[in-house]
Design a protein around this motif. Structure first.
Motif, PDB file in Angstrom:
ATOM      1  N   GLU A   1       0.844  -1.195   0.000  1.00 12.05           N
ATOM      2  CA  GLU A   1       0.000   0.000   0.000  1.00 12.05           C
ATOM      3  C   GLU A   1       0.884   1.251   0.000  1.00 12.05           C
ATOM      4  N   VAL A   2       0.497   2.221  -0.790  1.00  8.74           N
ATOM      5  CA  VAL A   2       1.200   3.500  -0.837  1.00  8.74           C
ATOM      6  C   VAL A   2       0.177   4.623  -0.764  1.00  8.74           C
ATOM      7  N   GLN A   3       0.457   5.604   0.077  1.00  9.99           N
ATOM      8  CA  GLN A   3      -0.389   6.795   0.179  1.00  9.99           C
ATOM      9  C   GLN A   3       0.477   8.028  -0.040  1.00  9.99           C
ATOM     10  N   ILE A   4      -0.171   9.165  -0.190  1.00 13.46           N
ATOM     11  CA  ILE A   4       0.524  10.426  -0.385  1.00 13.46           C
ATOM     12  C   ILE A   4       0.158  11.379   0.749  1.00 13.46           C
ATOM     13  N   GLY A   5       1.143  12.155   1.223  1.00  9.77           N
ATOM     14  CA  GLY A   5       0.895  13.101   2.302  1.00  9.77           C
ATOM     15  C   GLY A   5       1.584  14.420   2.045  1.00  9.77           C
ATOM     16  N   GLY A   6       1.320  15.383   2.916  1.00  7.88           N
ATOM     17  CA  GLY A   6       1.921  16.695   2.760  1.00  7.88           C
ATOM     18  C   GLY A   6       0.885  17.734   2.371  1.00  7.88           C
ATOM     19  N   ASP A   7       1.309  19.016   2.345  1.00  9.37           N
ATOM     20  CA  ASP A   7       0.327  20.054   2.068  1.00  9.37           C
ATOM     21  C   ASP A   7       0.010  20.206   0.586  1.00  9.37           C
ATOM     22  N   ILE A   8       0.555  19.323  -0.254  1.00  9.07           N
ATOM     23  CA  ILE A   8       0.121  19.282  -1.645  1.00  9.07           C
ATOM     24  C   ILE A   8      -1.235  18.605  -1.783  1.00  9.07           C
ATOM     25  N   VAL A   9      -1.617  17.797  -0.773  1.00  9.39           N
ATOM     26  CA  VAL A   9      -2.890  17.089  -0.797  1.00  9.39           C
ATOM     27  C   VAL A   9      -4.005  18.043  -0.366  1.00  9.39           C
ATOM     28  N   PRO A  10      -5.065  18.189  -1.175  1.00 10.02           N
ATOM     29  CA  PRO A  10      -6.180  19.062  -0.790  1.00 10.02           C
ATOM     30  C   PRO A  10      -6.728  18.684   0.581  1.00 10.02           C
TER      31      PRO A  10
ATOM     32  N   ARG B   1       5.018  20.926   0.060  1.00 12.68           N
ATOM     33  CA  ARG B   1       5.708  19.782   0.640  1.00 12.68           C
ATOM     34  C   ARG B   1       4.899  18.516   0.345  1.00 12.68           C
ATOM     35  N   TYR B   2       5.600  17.403   0.127  1.00 16.71           N
ATOM     36  CA  TYR B   2       4.905  16.137  -0.116  1.00 16.71           C
ATOM     37  C   TYR B   2       5.799  14.988   0.339  1.00 16.71           C
TER      38      TYR B   2
END
Length: 360
Positions: free
Chosen positions: A45-54, A82-83
């Motif tokens: 599983e892979v997710q994305i984080g940081g303030d690039i995510v709405p 950032r991401y």
């Protein structure tokens, strides 16, 4: 020296190619969307984080058959974001980012505090980040510059050492894991080196084939970096006060720039590097060129030195084979080796020893 993976640090070997070699981890699309990707073939599983995510949204990260996970972030406006990825629950910074090596944790082991690379109670020089526009590469690039303690109040023009890192690293490598600032500060305080300026450029240039960056960097060095330094610092701008050194891939870049422009350098130091011994075409071309320049080279260059981290250095056989070309051409050089392999342990010692032999 080279390999098939752009971020394989200090490669003097060839690696099995993977989709990661040419992966572009960040793609900004014409419609304003941004696609972020990471190569993680074994991940579940892979997710994305940081303030690039709405805010308040969860975006789906999809895995391809090649093992590349990608996510599309919609409607990104101009700005800085950032991401990070979360791979099977572990926060992972983008390993393909241009400055990925700078996110690595750094451990310094100093058991006595008297090591030649330790931070000591001596006058310290300045380690500056500088940006310049490279006309050769049509982009703005960064380099680091060490100036010795007292430089700001001095009027003396100083010699310059251009010091290149290895493959996959950046200009931030010598100032951090290379401990260049501490090494130079300590040597100068002990009176073991001449006051000098040390320029640590970024030898890494994104190319599909890693070896393609070698001539590109040589152009950048000669046409942009050296003119930038000589326009902005008090330096002695003749060959006898200009040195060039590099490790591993940086050694290849040292050979490229140094041999093609040997009238511009008084000192050339090649650390843990050598041309591929099985590249017969390169050997024929380089061998013929060395014979062509040998007599003038020997009169022009004050010192050419090759050094390695012993037989355990992965560049060892390449360097030994390459030196036969220099022998056949009659080019004068010195050679040394010491245990340590293809590691920063070796290259910190190299800087310590090299700096004491320059400009004297």
């Amino acid at each position: 020296m080279g390999c098939l993976s752009l971020h394989a640090a200090h490669a003097q070997w060839r690696m099995t190619p993977t989709p990661n070699d040419t992966l572009q981890s960040v793609r900004v699309l014409a419609n304003g969307n941004v696609v972020l990707s990471i190569y993680a073939p074994q991940a579940k599983e892979v997710q994305i984080g940081g303030d690039i995510v709405p805010w308040g949204k969860k975006l789906d990260v999809v895995k391809s058959e090649a093992g590349v996970w990608s996510v599309t972030v919609p409607g990104i406006t101009d700005g800085a974001y950032r991401y990070h990825f979360v791979v099977d629950g572990v926060k992972v910074f983008d390993p393909k980012a241009p400055e990925a090596s700078e996110t690595s944790a750094l451990l310094k082991v100093e058991q006595t505090g008297d090591e030649f690379f330790a931070m000591k109670n001596v006058p310290h020089g300045a380690m500056a980040q500088r940006y310049y526009f490279s006309k050769s590469l049509n982009t703005t690039r960064r380099l680091h510059v060490w100036t010795p303690a007292g430089y700001e109040k001095s009027t003396e023009a100083l010699p310059v050492l251009y010091l290149i890192h290895g493959g996959g690293d950046t200009d931030n490598s010598w100032p951090t894991v290379g401990c260049a600032g501490n090494i130079l500060d300590n040597l100068l305080a002990e009176g073991k080196i001449k006051p000098m300026i040390v320029v640590m450029p970024n030898g890494s240039i994104p190319t599909k084939n890693l070896m393609d960056e070698v001539p590109l960097f040589a152009d950048d060095l000669m046409n942009d970096i050296i003119p930038f330094i000589e326009s902005n610092y008090r330096v002695l701008a003749d060959k006898d006060h200009r040195a060039l050194a590099g490790l591993s891939m940086g050694g290849m870049e040292t050979l490229e720039a140094g041999l093609n422009h040997y009238d511009r350098f008084g000192y050339l130091w090649v650390l843990s590097s050598g041309w591929f011994a099985d590249d017969t075409k390169m050997y024929e071309e380089k061998g013929a060129y060395l014979k062509k320049i040998a007599a003038d080279f020997n009169k022009t260059v004050r010192a050419l030195h090759f050094t390695q981290g012993g037989p355990e250095d992965i560049a060892y056989n390449n360097c030994k084979a390459m030196l036969k070309l220099f022998d056949a051409a009659g080019i004068e050089y010195t050679y040394s080796e010491a245990p340590g392999g293809h590691t920063w342990h070796t290259w910190r010692n190299d800087l310590y020893n090299m700096a004491q032999r320059l400009f004297k």
